[in-house]
Design an enzyme around this catalytic site. Structure first.
Site, PDB file in Angstrom:
ATOM      1  N   LYS A  80       0.827  -1.209   0.000  1.00 54.67           N
ATOM      2  CA  LYS A  80       0.000   0.000   0.000  1.00 54.67           C
ATOM      3  C   LYS A  80       0.864   1.263   0.000  1.00 54.67           C
ATOM      4  O   LYS A  80       0.421   2.330  -0.399  1.00 54.67           O
ATOM      5  CB  LYS A  80      -0.887  -0.051   1.243  1.00 54.67           C
ATOM      6  CG  LYS A  80      -2.061   0.880   1.215  1.00 54.67           C
ATOM      7  CD  LYS A  80      -2.961   0.550   2.387  1.00 54.67           C
ATOM      8  CE  LYS A  80      -3.890   1.662   2.743  1.00 54.67           C
ATOM      9  NZ  LYS A  80      -4.643   1.335   3.960  1.00 54.67           N
TER      10      LYS A  80
ATOM     11  N   GLU B 239     -10.816   5.984   4.637  1.00 53.68           N
ATOM     12  CA  GLU B 239     -10.774   5.264   5.914  1.00 53.68           C
ATOM     13  C   GLU B 239     -11.353   6.080   7.077  1.00 53.68           C
ATOM     14  O   GLU B 239     -12.191   5.565   7.828  1.00 53.68           O
ATOM     15  CB  GLU B 239      -9.341   4.810   6.211  1.00 53.68           C
ATOM     16  CG  GLU B 239      -8.923   3.679   5.269  1.00 53.68           C
ATOM     17  CD  GLU B 239      -7.419   3.438   5.220  1.00 53.68           C
ATOM     18  OE1 GLU B 239      -6.685   4.001   6.046  1.00 53.68           O
ATOM     19  OE2 GLU B 239      -6.977   2.694   4.329  1.00 53.68           O
TER      20      GLU B 239
ATOM     21  N   ASP C   6      -6.187   8.548  12.558  1.00 48.50           N
ATOM     22  CA  ASP C   6      -5.973   7.150  12.139  1.00 48.50           C
ATOM     23  C   ASP C   6      -4.490   6.907  11.909  1.00 48.50           C
ATOM     24  O   ASP C   6      -3.909   7.386  10.939  1.00 48.50           O
ATOM     25  CB  ASP C   6      -6.774   6.890  10.853  1.00 48.50           C
ATOM     26  CG  ASP C   6      -6.622   5.446  10.345  1.00 48.50           C
ATOM     27  OD1 ASP C   6      -5.827   4.682  10.936  1.00 48.50           O
ATOM     28  OD2 ASP C   6      -7.304   5.095   9.368  1.00 48.50           O
TER      29      ASP C   6
HETATM   30  N1  LIG Z   1      -0.652  -2.757  21.124  1.00 46.33           N
HETATM   31  C1  LIG Z   1       0.005  -2.120  20.160  1.00 46.33           C
HETATM   32  N2  LIG Z   1       0.924  -1.174  20.457  1.00 46.33           N
HETATM   33  C2  LIG Z   1       1.600  -0.532  19.478  1.00 46.33           C
HETATM   34  N3  LIG Z   1       1.443  -0.774  18.184  1.00 46.33           N
HETATM   35  C3  LIG Z   1       0.554  -1.701  17.825  1.00 46.33           C
HETATM   36  C4  LIG Z   1      -0.217  -2.408  18.772  1.00 46.33           C
HETATM   37  N4  LIG Z   1      -1.023  -3.282  18.114  1.00 46.33           N
HETATM   38  C5  LIG Z   1      -0.770  -3.121  16.814  1.00 46.33           C
HETATM   39  N5  LIG Z   1       0.168  -2.171  16.617  1.00 46.33           N
HETATM   40  C6  LIG Z   1       0.739  -1.710  15.363  1.00 46.33           C
HETATM   41  O1  LIG Z   1      -0.294  -1.221  14.545  1.00 46.33           O
HETATM   42  C7  LIG Z   1       0.071  -1.372  13.178  1.00 46.33           C
HETATM   43  C8  LIG Z   1      -1.042  -2.003  12.414  1.00 46.33           C
HETATM   44  O2  LIG Z   1      -2.147  -1.189  12.539  1.00 46.33           O
HETATM   45  P1  LIG Z   1      -3.381  -1.340  11.572  1.00 46.33           P
HETATM   46  O3  LIG Z   1      -3.781  -2.751  11.479  1.00 46.33           O
HETATM   47  O4  LIG Z   1      -4.362  -0.329  12.001  1.00 46.33           O
HETATM   48  O5  LIG Z   1      -2.678  -0.870  10.246  1.00 46.33           O
HETATM   49  P2  LIG Z   1      -3.130  -1.094   8.754  1.00 46.33           P
HETATM   50  O6  LIG Z   1      -4.594  -0.875   8.656  1.00 46.33           O
HETATM   51  O7  LIG Z   1      -2.579  -2.353   8.244  1.00 46.33           O
HETATM   52  O8  LIG Z   1      -2.341   0.064   8.059  1.00 46.33           O
HETATM   53  P3  LIG Z   1      -2.834   1.368   7.337  1.00 46.33           P
HETATM   54  O9  LIG Z   1      -4.119   1.781   7.975  1.00 46.33           O
HETATM   55  O10 LIG Z   1      -1.699   2.302   7.613  1.00 46.33           O
HETATM   56  O11 LIG Z   1      -2.935   1.009   5.928  1.00 46.33           O
HETATM   57  C9  LIG Z   1       1.315  -2.237  13.145  1.00 46.33           C
HETATM   58  O12 LIG Z   1       2.432  -1.401  12.914  1.00 46.33           O
HETATM   59  C10 LIG Z   1       1.337  -2.822  14.543  1.00 46.33           C
HETATM   60  O13 LIG Z   1       2.656  -3.102  14.971  1.00 46.33           O
HETATM   61 MG   LIG Z   2      -5.846   0.821   8.572  1.00 45.21          MG
END
Ligand SMILES: Nc1ncnc2c1ncn2[C@@H]1O[C@H](COP(=O)(O)OP(=O)(O)OP(=O)(O)O)[C@@H](O)[C@H]1O
Ligand SMILES: [Mg+2]
Length: 592
Positions: free
Chosen positions: A72, A173, A195
C-alpha cells in the site's frame, strides 16, 4: 441459493479486515480460526506456490526476498518518487519499473504490478469471507487513506477489477470510521478522526448531521506508520550490536527481518509494560561462536526514540484544524483508529493536542471495515441517497503551465463530487491538438508534484492561433477520482473524439492472475477480465458533460464558454449527488 453478499474491506498496509452487515448489525468477518485481521502479505515459495495472508506471514523469515508486504506504500507511485527510493532501502524484495515508470515487484523473476499484488490480497480477503459466510461475495466497498491521490485511488480500483470484485465504492478510511461511530444515531457532531495504522497516517475533521457525513478538512502522511516505530527500534538494536560486536546486521536480509519482527513485538509489549526485552538467539556467528541479541528497552527510551514521529502527526492535526477553521472546543469527539494509537504516548499526545479524551465508542482495528460494511449494505440495498458522504480533496489537482508552474484546478480541501470547466485557446496557427499534464500536490512548481496523467485532445479544427477553443471539463467523482473530457465547441455534431488519460493500470494483467476468482464462482459464459484497464472518455461533439455549479463562475482569463447544449436528463443517482453538491455549495457560501 442464497444471494451473493456485499462486504466492506479495509485494505490495510499491514492487515486487512472484512466486515458485513447482517440483520442490520455490522460485524467483522472472522476466519475459521476466529482471527479477523488478515496480513496484507503475498509470497511465492521456492516451489512456485503462491501464499497469501497468514501463510505468507509465517514463512517471511525463510523467504524474505520473495515475500511482499507494505504494497500500500507503493501502489500508484512513480518509480522516481522519493517514497519509492526510501522504501528500496528498507524493503528486502526487488523493486523495478515498467515503461510507464510504474513500480513493479519481482517475485522469483516474475514482475508483478502493485495493482496485481493488491488484487491477490483482495481475492484472499474475499475467499476467506466466502468461506466464513458460506455464500458468494460479489461486491464490496473498499477503503483507502483519505490522503491517497488520484493515481493511488485508481490503482485500488484496478486491483478490484483484476480480482473481479465489483467495487461499489471506494471510500476514505476516516470517513468509514466516522460511519462506524455515528451511523443511525441521529448525531449532530463535529469529530476528529486520528488514524495511525501500520503504514499511513490520516487525520480528518468531519461534521455528522444524521446520515450526512461531511469532511471539513483532511491531511496526513501516506508514509508514516507503525513500521517506522519498528524501524527506529531495529536501528537502535543494530547500533547496540555493532558497538558491542563490531558487526553490521543491517546488510543481512534475514537478520534484519528477524530484528524488525522482534522489535514490532517489543513495541507492542511496551504499550502495556514499562520495559521489555528484545531477545533473538543465534542472530549471527562471531569469531568465537554464535551471538545473540539480548537488550532491554524501557518505555521512556522508546518514547524518546519515536517522539518526533508522533510530533509529525500533530503538525498535520494543526493544519487540518486550521483548514476546517475550528478550535478544539468546537469538537464533540476524537476517534482513535489504527493499531499505532495503542501506543500510550500517541494517545496521550493526541488527547493533549485536542484537549479531550479519545472516544471509547469505536474499536481501533475494526472501525474502518465496519464503516465500509455499513456503506456497502446501504449502497447494495438502497442505492444512492441513504448515506451521504461528502468528502474533500487531500491535495490540489492542477495542470502544468508553460513555465513549469502548477496551475490549480481543484485546490486542496475542495469538496467532491465536483466539476470545473476551463476553456483553452490555441497558441499556434493550425494547432490541432492540446496536451495537458495533470498533476496532484500542493507545491508551486509542477516538477515537485505527482503526475496523474497526460491528457491529449486532438480534435481541434484548423484555425489561426487564438481562434480555436477547447472546452475542458474536469470531473471529480464521489470517490475523488478525476476524469477529463474536452470538446471543440465550434465543430459539427458528427465529430467524435476519444480522449485518454495515461495513468497507472495500462499494463496487461499477469497471466497467472486472470483466473483469480475461484472457479466455482464463474458464471457460465463469463469471460475473463479484459487485458488492459484504460481510462477513456468517449465524447461526441456537443455532448460534453454539463458544467457543474462551480463553473457558473467564469473561468479566469479565458473567453466565456459558449452556451452548452441543454443537459441530458440525469439519472436519479447522479441527481442526488449533484443535489448534494448544490446544497453543499450553498452551505459553503453561507459559511464563508
Ligand atoms: N498494542 C500495540 N501497540 C503498538 N502498536 C501496535 C499495537 N497493536 C498493533 N500495533 C501496530 O499497529 C500497526 C497495524 O495497525 P493497523 O492494522 O491499524 O494498520 P493497517 O490498517 O494495516 O495500516 P494502514 O491503515 O496504515 O494502511 C502495526 O504497525 C502494529 O505493529
Ligand atoms: Mg488501517
Amino acid at each position: 441459493m442464497s444471494e451473493p453478499a456485499t462486504i466492506g474491506i479495509d485494505l490495510g498496509t499491514t492487515y486487512s479486515v472484512a466486515a458485513i452487515v447482517e440483520n442490520n448489525r455490522p460485524r467483522v468477518i472472522s476466519d475459521t480460526g476466529g482471527g479477523y485481521t488478515i496480513p496484507s502479505i503475498v509470497a511465492v515459495d521456492d516451489k512456485g506456490n503462491r501464499l497469501v495472508g497468514q501463510a505468507a506471514k509465517r514463512q517471511v523469515l525463510i523467504n524474505p526476498i520473495h515475500t511482499i508486504y507494505g504494497v500500500k506504500r507503493l501502489i500508484g507511485r512513480d518509480i522516481q518518487s522519493p517514497v519509492v527510493r526510501k522504501i528500496q532501502d528498507h524493503f528486502k524484495y526487488r523493486i523495478t519499473s515498467d515503461e510507464h515508470a510504474d513500480v513493479l515487484i519481482k517475485i522469483r523473476e516474475e514482475p508483478y504490478g502493485l495493482e496485481e499484488i493488491s488484487a491477490i490480497i483482495l481475492d484472499h480477503v474475499r475467499n476467506l469471507a466466502q468461506d466464513s459466510l458460506g455464500r458468494e461475495v460479489a461486491r464490496a466497498v473498499v477503503t483507502v487513506p483519505a490522503y491517497f491521490n488520484d493515481r493511488q485511488r485508481q490503482a485500488v480500483r484496478d486491483a478490484g477489477k483484476i480480482a473481479q470484485i465489483d467495487v461499489l465504492r471506494i471510500i476514505n478510511e476516516p470517513t468509514a470510521a466516522a460511519l462506524a461511530y455515528g451511523f443511525g444515531k441521529a448525531l449532530h457532531q463535529k469529530l476528529a478522526v486520528y488514524d495511525f495504522g501500520g503504514g499511513t497516517f490520516d487525520v480528518s475533521i468531519l461534521e455528522v448531521r444524521d446520515n450526512v457525513f461531511e469532511v471539513l478538512a483532511t491531511g496526513g502522511d501516506t508514509f508514516l506508520g507503525g513500521v517506522d516505530f519498528d524501524n527506529r527500534l531495529a536501528e537502535l538494536m543494530i547500533h547496540r550490536f555493532q558497538k558491542e560486536h563490531g558487526i553490521d546486521l543491517f546488510k543481512d536480509p534475514i537478520c534484519h527481518q528477524r530484528i524488525k519482527d522482534a522489535c514490532e513485538q517489543a513495541k507492542i509489549d511496551l504499550s502495556s509494560r514499562p520495559e521489555t526485552r528484545v531477545h533473538i538467539p543465534f542472530i549471527t556467528m562471531g569469531p568465537s561462536g554464535a551471538l545473540n541479541i539480548d537488550y532491554t528497552v524501557k518505555r521512556e527510551e522508546f518514547e524518546q526514540l519515536c517522539e518526533d514521529l508522533i510530533g509529525n502527526t500533530l503538525v498535520a492535526c494543526r493544519q487540518v484544524m486550521a483548514d476546517a477553521k475550528l478550535k478544539s472546543e468546537d469538537l464533540d469527539a476524537v476517534l482513535l483508529v489504527g493499531g499505532s494509537t495503542r501506543i500510550p504516548l500517541v494517545a496521550r499526545k493526541v488527547a493533549d493536542f485536542f484537549g479531550k479524551a479519545p472516544s471509547k465508542g469505536i474499536h481501533p482495528d475494526e472501525a474502518v471495515a465496519l464503516g465500509a460494511a455499513i456503506m456497502a449494505d446501504s449502497l447494495a440495498r438502497k442505492g444512492e441517497g441513504e448515506i451521504q458522504l461528502l468528502d474533500v480533496l487531500p491535495m490540489t489537482i492542477g495542470i502544468k503551465a508553460a513555465g513549469g508552474k502548477m496551475v490549480p484546478i481543484f485546490p486542496r480541501n475542495s469538496p467532491y463530487p465536483n466539476q470545473k470547466l476551463k476553456v483553452f485557446t490555441t497558441s499556434k496557427d493550425q494547432q490541432q491538438s492540446l496536451k495537458l499534464t495533470i498533476l496532484q500536490g500542493d507545491k508551486a512548481t509542477a516538477a515537485e508534484n505527482e503526475i496523474i496523467g497526460d491528457f491529449t485532445f486532438s480534435g481541434i479544427h484548423p484555425a489561426a492561433k487564438g481562434q480555436a477553443k477547447v472546452e475542458t471539463v474536469f470531473t471529480l467523482n464521489h470517490e475523488g477520482i478525476l476524469t477529463v473530457a474536452a470538446r471543440d465547441p465550434d465543430t459539427g455534431a458528427a465529430r467524435e473524439s476519444v480522449l485518454q488519460i495515461q495513468a497507472a493500470g495500462h499494463k496487461p494483467i499477469h497471466p497467472d492472475l486472470i483466473a483469480l476468482k475461484k472457479p466455482m464462482e464463474k458464471k457460465a459464459g463469463e469471460t475473463v477480465i479484459s487485458a488492459t484497464v484504460t481510462r477513456e472518455v468517449k465524447l461526441k461533439a456537443g455532448t460534453a458533460p454539463p458544467p457543474g455549479p462551480e463553473t457558473a463562475k467564469a473561468p479566469e482569463k479565458t473567453p466565456p464558454p459558449p452556451q452548452p447544449q441543454p443537459p441530458k436528463p440525469v439519472r436519479p443517482a447522479k441527481e442526488s449527488a449533484l443535489a448534494g453538491l448544490v446544497s453543499r455549495l450553498k452551505r459553503l457560501f453561507q459559511r464563508g
